[in-house]
Design a protein around this motif. Structure first.
Motif, PDB file in Angstrom:
ATOM      1  N   ALA A  70       0.838  -1.186   0.000  1.00 41.51           N
ATOM      2  CA  ALA A  70       0.000   0.000   0.000  1.00 41.51           C
ATOM      3  C   ALA A  70       0.876   1.240   0.000  1.00 41.51           C
ATOM      4  CB  ALA A  70      -0.913   0.000   1.228  1.00 41.51           C
ATOM      5  N   GLY A  71       0.348   2.305  -0.556  1.00 43.75           N
ATOM      6  CA  GLY A  71       1.047   3.575  -0.530  1.00 43.75           C
ATOM      7  C   GLY A  71       0.567   4.426   0.628  1.00 43.75           C
ATOM      8  N   ALA A  72       1.024   5.669   0.665  1.00 41.93           N
ATOM      9  CA  ALA A  72       0.553   6.601   1.681  1.00 41.93           C
ATOM     10  C   ALA A  72      -0.857   7.059   1.327  1.00 41.93           C
ATOM     11  CB  ALA A  72       1.483   7.800   1.761  1.00 41.93           C
ATOM     12  N   PRO A  73      -1.750   7.148   2.304  1.00 43.28           N
ATOM     13  CA  PRO A  73      -3.129   7.531   1.999  1.00 43.28           C
ATOM     14  C   PRO A  73      -3.238   8.997   1.615  1.00 43.28           C
ATOM     15  CG  PRO A  73      -2.820   7.349   4.373  1.00 43.28           C
ATOM     16  CD  PRO A  73      -1.548   6.879   3.739  1.00 43.28           C
ATOM     17  N   SER A  74      -4.036   9.260   0.591  1.00 46.04           N
ATOM     18  CA  SER A  74      -4.370  10.644   0.256  1.00 46.04           C
ATOM     19  C   SER A  74      -5.626  11.032   1.012  1.00 46.04           C
ATOM     20  CB  SER A  74      -4.595  10.790  -1.244  1.00 46.04           C
ATOM     21  OG  SER A  74      -5.725  10.053  -1.655  1.00 46.04           O
ATOM     22  N   ARG A  75      -5.962  12.301   0.970  1.00 44.68           N
ATOM     23  CA  ARG A  75      -7.147  12.795   1.660  1.00 44.68           C
ATOM     24  C   ARG A  75      -8.078  13.450   0.659  1.00 44.68           C
ATOM     25  NH1 ARG A  75      -2.837  14.542   4.588  1.00 44.68           N
ATOM     26  NH2 ARG A  75      -3.057  16.655   3.767  1.00 44.68           N
ATOM     27  N   VAL A  76      -9.361  13.340   0.926  1.00 45.02           N
ATOM     28  CA  VAL A  76     -10.341  13.993   0.072  1.00 45.02           C
ATOM     29  C   VAL A  76     -10.061  15.485   0.050  1.00 45.02           C
ATOM     30  CG1 VAL A  76     -12.765  14.597  -0.156  1.00 45.02           C
ATOM     31  CG2 VAL A  76     -12.113  12.267   0.413  1.00 45.02           C
ATOM     32  N   GLY A  77     -10.083  16.046  -1.131  1.00 44.71           N
ATOM     33  CA  GLY A  77      -9.786  17.464  -1.282  1.00 44.71           C
ATOM     34  C   GLY A  77      -8.325  17.750  -1.534  1.00 44.71           C
ATOM     35  N   GLU A  78      -7.459  16.760  -1.319  1.00 48.17           N
ATOM     36  CA  GLU A  78      -6.030  16.956  -1.513  1.00 48.17           C
ATOM     37  C   GLU A  78      -5.710  16.854  -2.998  1.00 48.17           C
ATOM     38  OE1 GLU A  78      -2.038  15.302   0.641  1.00 48.17           O
ATOM     39  OE2 GLU A  78      -3.633  13.888   0.223  1.00 48.17           O
ATOM     40  N   GLY A  79      -4.903  17.726  -3.487  1.00 44.53           N
ATOM     41  CA  GLY A  79      -4.523  17.675  -4.889  1.00 44.53           C
ATOM     42  C   GLY A  79      -4.041  19.023  -5.359  1.00 44.53           C
ATOM     43  N   ASP A  80      -3.513  19.031  -6.540  1.00 42.22           N
ATOM     44  CA  ASP A  80      -3.026  20.259  -7.148  1.00 42.22           C
ATOM     45  C   ASP A  80      -4.017  20.698  -8.204  1.00 42.22           C
ATOM     46  OD1 ASP A  80      -0.611  20.101  -5.696  1.00 42.22           O
ATOM     47  OD2 ASP A  80       0.108  18.617  -7.121  1.00 42.22           O
ATOM     48  N   ARG A  81      -4.502  21.918  -8.057  1.00 43.69           N
ATOM     49  CA  ARG A  81      -5.285  22.481  -9.145  1.00 43.69           C
ATOM     50  C   ARG A  81      -4.285  23.002 -10.161  1.00 43.69           C
ATOM     51  NH1 ARG A  81      -9.325  27.713  -9.128  1.00 43.69           N
ATOM     52  NH2 ARG A  81      -9.949  27.535 -11.303  1.00 43.69           N
ATOM     53  N   ILE A  82      -4.142  22.279 -11.254  1.00 45.24           N
ATOM     54  CA  ILE A  82      -3.057  22.589 -12.175  1.00 45.24           C
ATOM     55  C   ILE A  82      -3.609  23.009 -13.526  1.00 45.24           C
ATOM     56  CG2 ILE A  82      -1.496  20.934 -11.088  1.00 45.24           C
ATOM     57  CD1 ILE A  82      -2.009  19.105 -13.493  1.00 45.24           C
ATOM     58  N   THR A  83      -2.828  23.790 -14.221  1.00 45.89           N
ATOM     59  CA  THR A  83      -3.063  24.038 -15.634  1.00 45.89           C
ATOM     60  C   THR A  83      -2.240  23.004 -16.382  1.00 45.89           C
ATOM     61  OG1 THR A  83      -3.390  26.385 -15.235  1.00 45.89           O
ATOM     62  CG2 THR A  83      -2.925  25.710 -17.506  1.00 45.89           C
ATOM     63  N   VAL A  84      -2.917  21.965 -16.855  1.00 45.96           N
ATOM     64  CA  VAL A  84      -2.186  20.857 -17.455  1.00 45.96           C
ATOM     65  C   VAL A  84      -1.405  21.320 -18.669  1.00 45.96           C
ATOM     66  CG1 VAL A  84      -2.447  18.549 -18.453  1.00 45.96           C
ATOM     67  CG2 VAL A  84      -3.898  19.249 -16.568  1.00 45.96           C
ATOM     68  N   GLN A  85      -1.840  22.393 -19.315  1.00 48.04           N
ATOM     69  CA  GLN A  85      -1.114  22.900 -20.470  1.00 48.04           C
ATOM     70  C   GLN A  85       0.325  23.275 -20.106  1.00 48.04           C
ATOM     71  OE1 GLN A  85      -4.128  25.829 -21.027  1.00 48.04           O
ATOM     72  NE2 GLN A  85      -4.711  25.040 -23.017  1.00 48.04           N
ATOM     73  N   ALA A  86       0.557  23.620 -18.849  1.00 47.16           N
ATOM     74  CA  ALA A  86       1.917  23.969 -18.427  1.00 47.16           C
ATOM     75  C   ALA A  86       2.798  22.731 -18.373  1.00 47.16           C
ATOM     76  CB  ALA A  86       1.883  24.634 -17.056  1.00 47.16           C
ATOM     77  N   VAL A  87       2.167  21.547 -18.293  1.00 46.55           N
ATOM     78  CA  VAL A  87       2.912  20.300 -18.246  1.00 46.55           C
ATOM     79  C   VAL A  87       2.983  19.661 -19.625  1.00 46.55           C
ATOM     80  CG1 VAL A  87       3.032  18.010 -17.185  1.00 46.55           C
ATOM     81  CG2 VAL A  87       2.172  19.963 -15.869  1.00 46.55           C
ATOM     82  N   ASN A  88       1.865  19.686 -20.331  1.00 48.20           N
ATOM     83  CA  ASN A  88       1.801  19.062 -21.641  1.00 48.20           C
ATOM     84  C   ASN A  88       0.789  19.834 -22.473  1.00 48.20           C
ATOM     85  OD1 ASN A  88       1.135  17.252 -23.846  1.00 48.20           O
ATOM     86  ND2 ASN A  88       2.252  15.684 -22.705  1.00 48.20           N
ATOM     87  N   THR A  89       1.235  20.460 -23.530  1.00 44.57           N
ATOM     88  CA  THR A  89       0.360  21.334 -24.308  1.00 44.57           C
ATOM     89  C   THR A  89      -0.709  20.565 -25.069  1.00 44.57           C
ATOM     90  OG1 THR A  89       1.929  21.250 -26.151  1.00 44.57           O
ATOM     91  CG2 THR A  89       2.139  23.085 -24.582  1.00 44.57           C
ATOM     92  N   ASP A  90      -0.636  19.224 -25.073  1.00 46.22           N
ATOM     93  CA  ASP A  90      -1.623  18.429 -25.800  1.00 46.22           C
ATOM     94  C   ASP A  90      -2.829  18.056 -24.941  1.00 46.22           C
ATOM     95  OD1 ASP A  90      -0.136  18.441 -28.135  1.00 46.22           O
ATOM     96  OD2 ASP A  90       0.990  16.647 -27.560  1.00 46.22           O
ATOM     97  N   VAL A  91      -2.863  18.464 -23.683  1.00 50.78           N
ATOM     98  CA  VAL A  91      -4.022  18.208 -22.821  1.00 50.78           C
ATOM     99  C   VAL A  91      -4.763  19.525 -22.642  1.00 50.78           C
ATOM    100  CG1 VAL A  91      -4.797  17.438 -20.546  1.00 50.78           C
ATOM    101  CG2 VAL A  91      -2.854  16.307 -21.651  1.00 50.78           C
TER     102      VAL A  91
END
Length: 531
Positions: A70-91
């Motif tokens: 098992a990995g480390a548990p995540s929590r509801v609401g946890e995450g990065d609000r990201i602009t995926v275009q900054a990572v990959n312009t095809d998304v």
């Protein structure tokens, strides 16, 4: 001394856990009067629920094989609000994404796993070419989800038997999808050719209309066909199908992916005239598994980003989908009662747990399991000596009839289903023969209970837990419900691993996965799961 009865009382008295911890069923308050309406009819939805055995069916590991960690548990609401275009312009989407680990699984552990082959001559409604169809008012229509699911099942049968007839039939399903494709935005969409009323009462979908669940399951089929055959036509089909996940939604055009409240949705029922949909929970997750298959094949970073976004959505809306102490919702837009899809939700999160290693998904599965029993559970019910009352209820849970019997000794009767009754507490057996045939009887440990092991959940990843009650007894059980106990050496605070949850003779248990007592069961109330 901690007896089984003491453990049961302790379980009932335990404090409520956090929302992502497994809650004690008996500690939950009597359900408020939910108004879920009639459950959705699987015969009318475009995708059937997973079979109930999928929840409990887990591949056996070799004796010395190490379980995935098992990995480390995540929590509801946890995450990065990201602009995926900054990572990959095809998304071309911006959405909330938690950076889940994405894991490969063995062929026998993947989503849609079968443990026994289906008939080689085929099953269900097919045309003269053996392609899965749907019969509407006496006319056969193509059905992309059914064809993709059928193809995946045929490949599973081929994996189990090496009988090339299954493979050939799977190819027929794939070819029909390819032959009917609609090319748009660089991708291949698979159209529905019949008129459809969403949940029978909402929007009318005039053909052609599309489903991202169909796209995701077709993607799984094409990927797996390429893995089996090496034929480049299936790789191209997989690439073109994946491209539909990158198409921006435009009203009146083929689409299936959009963002609502910063969450990425893979829409099972995208409206053909407007950018809106049902936000169907099970279809969203089935579609996401297509992204997982494609990532396993290609390691495409775009597929991983979209998959992580889709899994973040599945995790973060689980409380909105939930109806405490009742079945979950089928969709967010209309809040329909999930019916037997509730068990599908439970099973899907077990597989999401395996794909990510994140215990949050196992805890969601446990939470939904505590709310409403898994469907498809029948068996022999034992009645101890004494008075027993059976009830009949109307759709709102009001008693419309009752019948009392008195037993001078224990007796048995079959139950057709184990479930809940709206606005009534507890779990009920639907007695199908004997003096109480047609009546429901409440499950009462040590008094009225189903014999043997039932309502099982098989964890794809072993879970860790802490012993909180000792001395701790470990049990074996045979098919007749006879249990044998040994007293373990575990002390309070010791850590254990478990791989299965089930009811044994009316009491919830966990199965130990390692150590001197591996394969034996302990009362669930005695273990606090930590992953």
């Amino acid at each position: 001394m901690w007896t089984r009865r003491t453990l049961l009382r302790t379980f009932a008295a335990a404090p409520a856990s956090s929302l992502l911890q497994f809650p004690a069923e008996a500690a939950a308050p009597s359900p408020a009067a939910p108004s879920p309406g009639a459950p959705v009819d699987p015969a009318y939805e475009i995708g059937a629920p997973l079979p109930p055995e999928a929840a409990r069916d887990v591949p056996r590991r070799g004796r010395h094989a190490r379980p995935p960690a098992a990995g480390a548990p995540s929590r509801v609401g946890e995450g990065d609000r990201i602009t995926v275009q900054a990572v990959n312009t095809d998304v071309p989407f911006t959405f909330k994404r938690y950076d889940f680990e994405i894991r490969e699984l063995s062929p026998g552990s993947r989503p849609y796993r079968l443990s026994t082959p289906m008939p080689v001559e085929g099953w269900g409604t097919v045309d003269e070419h053996g392609v899965r169809m749907v019969n509407l008012s006496g006319k056969l229509y193509d059905h992309p989800v059914n064809q993709a699911q059928y193809g995946i099942n045929l490949l599973e049968c081929y994996r189990l038997t090496n009988d090339v007839r299954y493979l050939d039939n799977a190819k027929c399903q794939a070819q029909r999808l390819i032959d009917r494709k609609v090319a748009y935005g660089g991708g291949w969409f698979y159209p529905y050719p019949f008129r459809y009323a969403l949940h029978r009462v909402y929007d009318i979908y005039e053909p052609p209309w599309y489903s991202q669940m169909a796209q995701g399951q077709a993607l799984s089929l094409f990927v797996r066909l390429y893995q089996v055959t090496g034929e480049t036509a299936y790789q191209e089909a997989a690439d073109r199908t994946f491209a539909t996940f990158l198409v921006r939604p435009v009203a009146g055009k083929p689409w299936g992916v959009y963002v609502v409240n910063n969450l990425l949705w893979l829409e099972e029922y995208p409206n053909p005239k407007a950018v809106r949909g049902d936000r169907t929970y099970n279809g969203h997750i089935f579609s996401a598994w297509g992204l997982w298959d494609y990532w396993v094949l290609t390691k495409d970073e775009r597929a991983k980003l979209l998959l992580q976004g889709a899994l973040t959505t599945a995790r973060d809306v689980h409380l909105e989908i939930r109806r405490p102490q009742w079945r979950s919702k089928y969709c967010l837009t209309h809040g329909k009662d999930a019916g037997t899809y509730h068990t599908t939700h439970i099973t899907q999160h077990l597989l999401n747990h395996a794909i990510t290693g994140d215990p949050a998904f196992a805890r969601i599965s446990d939470l939904y399991y505590s709310d409403f029993p898994v469907h498809g559970v029948s068996g022999q019910i034992r009645f101890e000596a004494g008075d027993h009352t059976g009830y009949k209820f109307d759709a709102q849970g009001r008693v419309v009839a009752s019948k009392k019997i008195r037993l001078s000794r224990y007796s048995y009767a079959p139950s057709a289903e184990r479930d809940k009754v709206l606005n009534q507490g507890g779990v009920w057996y639907n007695i199908s023969a004997g003096a109480l045939a047609g009546y429901r009887v409440k499950e009462t440990p040590a008094r009225v209970f189903q014999l043997g092991e039932y309502a099982a959940l098989g964890y794809r990843i072993d879970r860790k837990g802490k012993v909180i009650a000792a001395p701790l007894k470990a049990y074996t059980i045979d098919s007749a419900g006879r249990m044998k106990a040994v007293t373990t050496t575990y002390k309070v605070g010791d850590m254990v691993t478990v791989d299965r949850r089930a009811y044994l003779n009316g009491v919830q248990h966990l199965r130990l996965a390692s150590g001197d007592y591996a394969g034996r069961w302990v009362g669930a109330a005695a273990i606090l799961l930590t992953t």
